[in-house]
Design an enzyme around this catalytic site. Sequence first.
Site, PDB file in Angstrom:
ATOM      1  N   ARG A 104       0.876  -1.189   0.000  1.00  0.00           N
ATOM      2  CA  ARG A 104       0.000   0.000   0.000  1.00  0.00           C
ATOM      3  C   ARG A 104       0.894   1.214   0.000  1.00  0.00           C
ATOM      4  O   ARG A 104       1.670   1.428   0.940  1.00  0.00           O
ATOM      5  CB  ARG A 104      -0.907  -0.003   1.231  1.00  0.00           C
ATOM      6  CG  ARG A 104      -1.587   1.346   1.464  1.00  0.00           C
ATOM      7  CD  ARG A 104      -2.670   1.290   2.500  1.00  0.00           C
ATOM      8  NE  ARG A 104      -3.808   0.545   1.989  1.00  0.00           N
ATOM      9  CZ  ARG A 104      -4.981   0.448   2.624  1.00  0.00           C
ATOM     10  NH1 ARG A 104      -5.149   1.032   3.794  1.00  0.00           N
ATOM     11  NH2 ARG A 104      -5.964  -0.239   2.103  1.00  0.00           N
ATOM     12  N   HIS A 131      -7.511   0.717  -6.324  1.00  0.00           N
ATOM     13  CA  HIS A 131      -7.694  -0.146  -5.135  1.00  0.00           C
ATOM     14  C   HIS A 131      -8.342  -1.466  -5.609  1.00  0.00           C
ATOM     15  O   HIS A 131      -9.487  -1.771  -5.271  1.00  0.00           O
ATOM     16  CB  HIS A 131      -8.575   0.576  -4.115  1.00  0.00           C
ATOM     17  CG  HIS A 131      -8.519   0.012  -2.730  1.00  0.00           C
ATOM     18  ND1 HIS A 131      -7.704  -1.056  -2.372  1.00  0.00           N
ATOM     19  CD2 HIS A 131      -9.181   0.365  -1.595  1.00  0.00           C
ATOM     20  CE1 HIS A 131      -7.886  -1.317  -1.088  1.00  0.00           C
ATOM     21  NE2 HIS A 131      -8.773  -0.480  -0.597  1.00  0.00           N
ATOM     22  N   GLN A 134     -10.078  -4.048  -3.169  1.00  0.00           N
ATOM     23  CA  GLN A 134     -11.392  -3.636  -2.684  1.00  0.00           C
ATOM     24  C   GLN A 134     -12.461  -3.941  -3.726  1.00  0.00           C
ATOM     25  O   GLN A 134     -13.563  -4.384  -3.392  1.00  0.00           O
ATOM     26  CB  GLN A 134     -11.381  -2.131  -2.374  1.00  0.00           C
ATOM     27  CG  GLN A 134     -12.698  -1.623  -1.816  1.00  0.00           C
ATOM     28  CD  GLN A 134     -12.990  -2.173  -0.432  1.00  0.00           C
ATOM     29  OE1 GLN A 134     -12.134  -2.087   0.448  1.00  0.00           O
ATOM     30  NE2 GLN A 134     -14.170  -2.736  -0.211  1.00  0.00           N
ATOM     31  N   ASP A 227     -17.408   6.750  -0.854  1.00  0.00           N
ATOM     32  CA  ASP A 227     -16.096   6.585  -0.215  1.00  0.00           C
ATOM     33  C   ASP A 227     -15.836   7.881   0.531  1.00  0.00           C
ATOM     34  O   ASP A 227     -16.520   8.895   0.273  1.00  0.00           O
ATOM     35  CB  ASP A 227     -15.037   6.341  -1.317  1.00  0.00           C
ATOM     36  CG  ASP A 227     -13.630   6.123  -0.784  1.00  0.00           C
ATOM     37  OD1 ASP A 227     -13.472   5.871   0.428  1.00  0.00           O
ATOM     38  OD2 ASP A 227     -12.682   6.207  -1.594  1.00  0.00           O
ATOM     39  N   CYS A 267     -16.281   1.391   1.168  1.00  0.00           N
ATOM     40  CA  CYS A 267     -15.096   0.560   1.448  1.00  0.00           C
ATOM     41  C   CYS A 267     -14.575   0.748   2.862  1.00  0.00           C
ATOM     42  O   CYS A 267     -13.756  -0.054   3.316  1.00  0.00           O
ATOM     43  CB  CYS A 267     -14.011   0.832   0.417  1.00  0.00           C
ATOM     44  SG  CYS A 267     -13.409   2.526   0.442  1.00  0.00           S
ATOM     45  N   ARG A 295     -12.992  -8.837   1.795  1.00  0.00           N
ATOM     46  CA  ARG A 295     -11.605  -8.514   1.465  1.00  0.00           C
ATOM     47  C   ARG A 295     -10.737  -9.769   1.624  1.00  0.00           C
ATOM     48  O   ARG A 295      -9.900 -10.076   0.780  1.00  0.00           O
ATOM     49  CB  ARG A 295     -11.070  -7.404   2.393  1.00  0.00           C
ATOM     50  CG  ARG A 295     -11.708  -6.041   2.192  1.00  0.00           C
ATOM     51  CD  ARG A 295     -11.314  -5.414   0.870  1.00  0.00           C
ATOM     52  NE  ARG A 295      -9.870  -5.316   0.734  1.00  0.00           N
ATOM     53  CZ  ARG A 295      -9.123  -4.339   1.262  1.00  0.00           C
ATOM     54  NH1 ARG A 295      -9.696  -3.358   1.935  1.00  0.00           N
ATOM     55  NH2 ARG A 295      -7.814  -4.309   1.072  1.00  0.00           N
TER      56      ARG A 295
HETATM   57  N1  NVA Z   1     -10.131   6.525  -1.162  1.00  0.00           N
HETATM   58  C1  NVA Z   1      -9.774   6.076   0.170  1.00  0.00           C
HETATM   59  C2  NVA Z   1      -9.948   4.588   0.271  1.00  0.00           C
HETATM   60  C3  NVA Z   1      -9.723   4.038   1.651  1.00  0.00           C
HETATM   61  C4  NVA Z   1      -9.764   2.525   1.721  1.00  0.00           C
HETATM   62  C5  NVA Z   1      -8.347   6.473   0.479  1.00  0.00           C
HETATM   63  O1  NVA Z   1      -7.498   6.382  -0.408  1.00  0.00           O
HETATM   64  O2  NVA Z   1      -8.085   6.884   1.614  1.00  0.00           O
END
Ligand code: NVA
Length: 312
Positions: A104, A131, A134, A227, A267, A295
């Site tokens: 990540r 992502h 997800q 989101d 998410c 997940r």
């Molecule tokens: N768009 C959000 C997703 C979190 C799982 C972020 O990047 O923080």
Amino acid sequence: MTRHLLRDDDLTPAEQAEVLELAAAIKKDPFGEVLGKPLAGPHTVAMIFDKATLRTQSSFTAGVAELGGQPLLVDGKLAGIGKRESVADVARVLGRQVSQVVWRTYAQADLEVMAAASGVPVINALTDDFHPCQLLADLLTITEHKGPLAGLTATFLGDGACNMGNSWLLAGALAGMHVRISAPAGYVPEQSMFDRAAEIAAGTGGSVAAEPDPVAAVAGADVVITDTWVSMGKEDEAEARRAVFAPYAVTADLVARAAPDAIVMHCLPAYRGYEIAAEVIDGPQSVVWDEAENRRHAQKAVMAWLHERRSR
Ligand code: NVA
């Protein structure tokens, strides 16, 4: 050739369906009594988090163990990726120690370097741009609640230009869904992302569209998605974002415009009273806890699928 999951369209439509079927089978048999333990050895899967995590770390850790492998949390700060050592050198070292790398981070380009130099499958556990883990969990969740994905309409509201907006365009198109992105000016995915998704959709019977009016965008939708308005790394912009995104809040009134049996997805982490009303996320149409659970099942399928295709 070693395969990776760096962005949603690293899978073809048929491969996405195959991974989702595997995920559903794994969910029924989480400890591998039928499917076996593909990471037995144990193979080690390195996980690196340069941004905050709860679902991703816990689901990958549990998932690797359930596949018979060993999860290894590499402390990104101690490793000093990109500072103490280049991404490419870190990749070369990890590729000699572990069987897969889950990362990540911020820049998609760094993830691509990791994949090119490591020699082992690399999985995007969220970047600024995509992502994909997800999305596989979300698609699995939708099949559980609504059946086959092709032909369903999914509306994503809010920050369309973030990782989730981009991933919804690509993954929804791969699945043959009709994806609508409803975002204010300045927060719509780049045209190149719509073009790529439209190219995919042309082969799957799906479609993609931008619809700035949130009421029009949710009309008749089977799936309503939002989101956080303030993605990780954008905290300094929180106040300005909350003002511009306010009309895109997923309220009970807005959900009432969708199909009567629509499901609502997020998410997580969620900010009740901002992008989603408490009565919606905690209400009967919300499937967010299934998404969070899925997940693990989806990522186990990805790891097993990539492991089977590894070149060393
Ligand atoms: N768009 C959000 C997703 C979190 C799982 C972020 O990047 O923080």
